[in-house]
Design an enzyme around this catalytic site. Structure first.
Site, PDB file in Angstrom:
ATOM      1  N   HIS A 209       0.839  -1.149  -0.135  1.00  0.00           N
ATOM      2  CA  HIS A 209      -0.046  -0.008   0.111  1.00  0.00           C
ATOM      3  C   HIS A 209       0.904   1.559  -0.081  1.00  0.00           C
ATOM      4  O   HIS A 209       1.718   1.451   0.592  1.00  0.00           O
ATOM      5  CB  HIS A 209      -1.114  -0.173   1.138  1.00  0.00           C
TER       6      HIS A 209
ATOM      7  N   ASP B  79       7.675   5.559 -21.336  1.00  0.00           N
ATOM      8  CA  ASP B  79       7.836   5.466 -22.752  1.00  0.00           C
ATOM      9  C   ASP B  79       9.340   5.143 -22.915  1.00  0.00           C
ATOM     10  O   ASP B  79       9.918   5.214 -21.877  1.00  0.00           O
ATOM     11  CB  ASP B  79       7.442   6.810 -23.500  1.00  0.00           C
TER      12      ASP B  79
ATOM     13  N   HIS C 295       6.810  17.682 -16.350  1.00  0.00           N
ATOM     14  CA  HIS C 295       7.465  16.763 -16.792  1.00  0.00           C
ATOM     15  C   HIS C 295       9.103  16.799 -16.130  1.00  0.00           C
ATOM     16  O   HIS C 295       9.483  15.569 -15.749  1.00  0.00           O
ATOM     17  CB  HIS C 295       8.023  16.842 -18.112  1.00  0.00           C
TER      18      HIS C 295
ATOM     19  N   TYR D 273       5.483  11.742 -23.692  1.00  0.00           N
ATOM     20  CA  TYR D 273       4.940  11.876 -22.264  1.00  0.00           C
ATOM     21  C   TYR D 273       3.937  10.825 -22.116  1.00  0.00           C
ATOM     22  O   TYR D 273       3.205  10.861 -21.295  1.00  0.00           O
ATOM     23  CB  TYR D 273       4.086  13.309 -22.315  1.00  0.00           C
TER      24      TYR D 273
ATOM     25  N   ASN E 115       3.965   8.440 -19.909  1.00  0.00           N
ATOM     26  CA  ASN E 115       4.593   8.156 -18.606  1.00  0.00           C
ATOM     27  C   ASN E 115       3.471   8.323 -17.585  1.00  0.00           C
ATOM     28  O   ASN E 115       2.757   9.347 -17.664  1.00  0.00           O
ATOM     29  CB  ASN E 115       5.569   8.843 -18.141  1.00  0.00           C
TER      30      ASN E 115
END
Length: 130
Positions: free
Chosen positions: A20, A28, A97, A119, A121
């Site tokens: 947890h 990518d 990013h 992007y 990801n």
């Protein structure tokens, strides 16, 4: 031999260790992974093992309570892919990013796909099945 699920030995072991609030990334082919962070490289070249297939396989195995993406995702086709799966990934938040990359040293592992879409990801935070 496993009947179903992720058969990749290393990836299966990393997934089995998650608890947890642990975090991991599906990335990518271009995301720079810090050398100290464990990662599974599924990039076969030519865009093979795509982001969506890998993400779907992981979402079938892991309970996710939240996910994090880069703000820049809005300019990428990957935004639609993640929107289609949002109901399986809990609360969404975003950061630049650059900030996303700064968070990588704190994740349990990164799975690098062969995806060549900018992007593509996502940082996933584990939940519990109860």
């Amino acid at each position: 031999m496993k009947r179903e699920g992720i058969a990749h030995v290393e990836l299966s072991a990393l997934v089995a260790r998650l608890g947890h609030t642990d975090r991991f990334v599906v990335a990518d082919a271009g995301l720079p992974v810090p050398r100290a962070v464990p990662f599974v490289d599924l990039a076969l070249g030519g865009g093979k093992l795509d982001f969506r297939s890998v993400l779907d396989a992981l979402l079938d195995e892991v309970v996710v309570q939240a996910h994090l993406v880069a703000d820049e995702l809005t300019t990428s086709p990957a935004a639609a892919w993640l929107a289609e799966r949002a109901h399986r990934m809990g609360e969404r938040s975003s950061v630049s990013h650059e900030r996303f990359k700064e968070l990588l040293p704190g994740v349990a592992f990164v799975v690098r796909t062969g995806e060549r879409t900018p992007y593509a990801n996502v940082l996933l935070e584990c939940g519990v099945p109860f």
